[in-house]
Design a protein around this motif. Structure first.
Motif, PDB file in Angstrom:
ATOM      1  N   ILE A 222     -59.323  17.093  51.017  1.00 11.04           N
ATOM      2  CA  ILE A 222     -58.792  15.814  50.555  1.00 11.04           C
ATOM      3  C   ILE A 222     -58.304  16.014  49.125  1.00 11.04           C
ATOM      4  CG2 ILE A 222     -59.325  13.427  50.015  1.00 11.04           C
ATOM      5  CD1 ILE A 222     -61.454  13.521  52.177  1.00 11.04           C
ATOM      6  N   THR A 223     -57.094  15.595  48.863  1.00 10.63           N
ATOM      7  CA  THR A 223     -56.568  15.647  47.502  1.00 10.63           C
ATOM      8  C   THR A 223     -56.100  14.265  47.103  1.00 10.63           C
ATOM      9  OG1 THR A 223     -54.351  16.176  48.267  1.00 10.63           O
ATOM     10  CG2 THR A 223     -55.789  18.031  47.757  1.00 10.63           C
ATOM     11  N   SER A 224     -55.872  14.069  45.833  1.00 10.70           N
ATOM     12  CA  SER A 224     -55.381  12.776  45.379  1.00 10.70           C
ATOM     13  C   SER A 224     -54.373  12.981  44.274  1.00 10.70           C
ATOM     14  CB  SER A 224     -56.525  11.900  44.890  1.00 10.70           C
ATOM     15  OG  SER A 224     -57.103  12.482  43.753  1.00 10.70           O
ATOM     16  N   CYS A 225     -53.466  12.041  44.136  1.00 14.55           N
ATOM     17  CA  CYS A 225     -52.531  12.079  43.017  1.00 14.55           C
ATOM     18  C   CYS A 225     -52.329  10.656  42.523  1.00 14.55           C
ATOM     19  CB  CYS A 225     -51.206  12.717  43.419  1.00 14.55           C
ATOM     20  SG  CYS A 225     -50.340  11.854  44.737  1.00 14.55           S
ATOM     21  N   ARG A 226     -52.010  10.516  41.256  1.00 11.70           N
ATOM     22  CA  ARG A 226     -51.853   9.200  40.669  1.00 11.70           C
ATOM     23  C   ARG A 226     -50.388   8.972  40.347  1.00 11.70           C
ATOM     24  NH1 ARG A 226     -54.462   7.014  35.140  1.00 11.70           N
ATOM     25  NH2 ARG A 226     -52.441   7.572  34.334  1.00 11.70           N
ATOM     26  N   LYS A 227     -49.838   7.868  40.830  1.00  7.50           N
ATOM     27  CA  LYS A 227     -48.471   7.488  40.514  1.00  7.50           C
ATOM     28  C   LYS A 227     -48.530   6.090  39.935  1.00  7.50           C
ATOM     29  CE  LYS A 227     -46.384  10.281  44.054  1.00  7.50           C
ATOM     30  NZ  LYS A 227     -45.478  10.379  45.152  1.00  7.50           N
TER      31      LYS A 227
ATOM     32  N   ASN B 146     -46.627  22.517  34.004  1.00  8.17           N
ATOM     33  CA  ASN B 146     -46.552  21.181  34.610  1.00  8.17           C
ATOM     34  C   ASN B 146     -45.329  20.430  34.080  1.00  8.17           C
ATOM     35  OD1 ASN B 146     -47.128  18.919  36.071  1.00  8.17           O
ATOM     36  ND2 ASN B 146     -48.972  18.374  34.965  1.00  8.17           N
ATOM     37  N   MET B 147     -44.148  21.012  34.285  1.00  4.21           N
ATOM     38  CA  MET B 147     -42.895  20.465  33.743  1.00  4.21           C
ATOM     39  C   MET B 147     -42.633  19.020  34.141  1.00  4.21           C
ATOM     40  SD  MET B 147     -40.098  23.497  33.833  1.00  4.21           S
ATOM     41  CE  MET B 147     -38.808  22.347  33.457  1.00  4.21           C
ATOM     42  N   LEU B 148     -42.979  18.639  35.357  1.00  3.52           N
ATOM     43  CA  LEU B 148     -42.704  17.284  35.827  1.00  3.52           C
ATOM     44  C   LEU B 148     -43.774  16.288  35.414  1.00  3.52           C
ATOM     45  CD1 LEU B 148     -41.428  18.171  39.395  1.00  3.52           C
ATOM     46  CD2 LEU B 148     -40.087  17.760  37.330  1.00  3.52           C
ATOM     47  N   ASN B 149     -44.796  16.776  34.730  1.00  3.48           N
ATOM     48  CA  ASN B 149     -45.893  15.955  34.205  1.00  3.48           C
ATOM     49  C   ASN B 149     -46.628  15.177  35.298  1.00  3.48           C
ATOM     50  OD1 ASN B 149     -47.480  15.316  32.018  1.00  3.48           O
ATOM     51  ND2 ASN B 149     -46.340  13.477  31.528  1.00  3.48           N
ATOM     52  N   TRP B 150     -46.838  15.818  36.436  1.00  6.00           N
ATOM     53  CA  TRP B 150     -47.612  15.214  37.522  1.00  6.00           C
ATOM     54  C   TRP B 150     -49.082  15.203  37.155  1.00  6.00           C
ATOM     55  CZ3 TRP B 150     -46.582  13.477  42.532  1.00  6.00           C
ATOM     56  CH2 TRP B 150     -45.247  13.499  42.905  1.00  6.00           C
ATOM     57  N   GLU B 151     -49.753  14.140  37.488  1.00  4.04           N
ATOM     58  CA  GLU B 151     -51.209  14.118  37.396  1.00  4.04           C
ATOM     59  C   GLU B 151     -51.714  14.523  38.773  1.00  4.04           C
ATOM     60  OE1 GLU B 151     -52.289  10.256  36.090  1.00  4.04           O
ATOM     61  OE2 GLU B 151     -51.813  10.709  34.013  1.00  4.04           O
ATOM     62  N   TYR B 152     -52.388  15.640  38.842  1.00  7.17           N
ATOM     63  CA  TYR B 152     -52.824  16.168  40.132  1.00  7.17           C
ATOM     64  C   TYR B 152     -54.270  16.612  40.043  1.00  7.17           C
ATOM     65  CZ  TYR B 152     -52.140  20.809  38.101  1.00  7.17           C
ATOM     66  OH  TYR B 152     -52.215  21.917  37.301  1.00  7.17           O
ATOM     67  N   THR B 153     -54.883  16.768  41.200  1.00 11.66           N
ATOM     68  CA  THR B 153     -56.282  17.170  41.239  1.00 11.66           C
ATOM     69  C   THR B 153     -56.471  18.366  42.153  1.00 11.66           C
ATOM     70  OG1 THR B 153     -56.857  15.766  43.102  1.00 11.66           O
ATOM     71  CG2 THR B 153     -57.050  14.790  40.932  1.00 11.66           C
ATOM     72  N   ALA B 154     -57.393  19.213  41.789  1.00 14.70           N
ATOM     73  CA  ALA B 154     -57.811  20.296  42.669  1.00 14.70           C
ATOM     74  C   ALA B 154     -58.795  19.745  43.704  1.00 14.70           C
ATOM     75  CB  ALA B 154     -58.450  21.415  41.873  1.00 14.70           C
ATOM     76  N   ARG B 155     -59.537  18.727  43.279  1.00 11.68           N
ATOM     77  CA  ARG B 155     -60.434  17.982  44.166  1.00 11.68           C
ATOM     78  C   ARG B 155     -60.567  16.570  43.579  1.00 11.68           C
ATOM     79  NH1 ARG B 155     -64.241  21.981  41.932  1.00 11.68           N
ATOM     80  NH2 ARG B 155     -65.410  20.908  40.327  1.00 11.68           N
TER      81      ARG B 155
END
Length: 70
Positions: free
Chosen positions: A1-6, A43-52
């Motif tokens: 399960i992964t998550s990302c914030r937009k 992280n050029m696009l400045n995505w907030e991402y998670t490894a978990r």
């Protein structure tokens, strides 16, 4: 399960195959055989991402690297 914030909402993805694509870049210039200058962007696009879930990774990061061989 992964998550990302937009924006201000969190979207939790349940597909392990649907990951985030993070783009890193390095540009180097070597004016002499012993001296090198490099610009590194992570992280050029400045995505907030998670490894978990709950473990957000670093935002966009700029580095200037100077190298000299003795």
């Amino acid at each position: 399960i992964t998550s990302c914030r937009k924006g201000k909402r969190f979207f939790f993805l349940t597909f392990a195959a649907r990951g985030d694509h993070i783009i890193n870049m390095a540009l180097a210039f070597k004016p002499t055989t012993k001296f090198k200058i490099a610009l590194i962007v992570k992280n050029m696009l400045n995505w907030e991402y998670t490894a978990r879930p709950g473990l957000f990774q670093a935002p966009r990061n700029y580095q200037l690297q100077l190298s000299y061989l003795f």
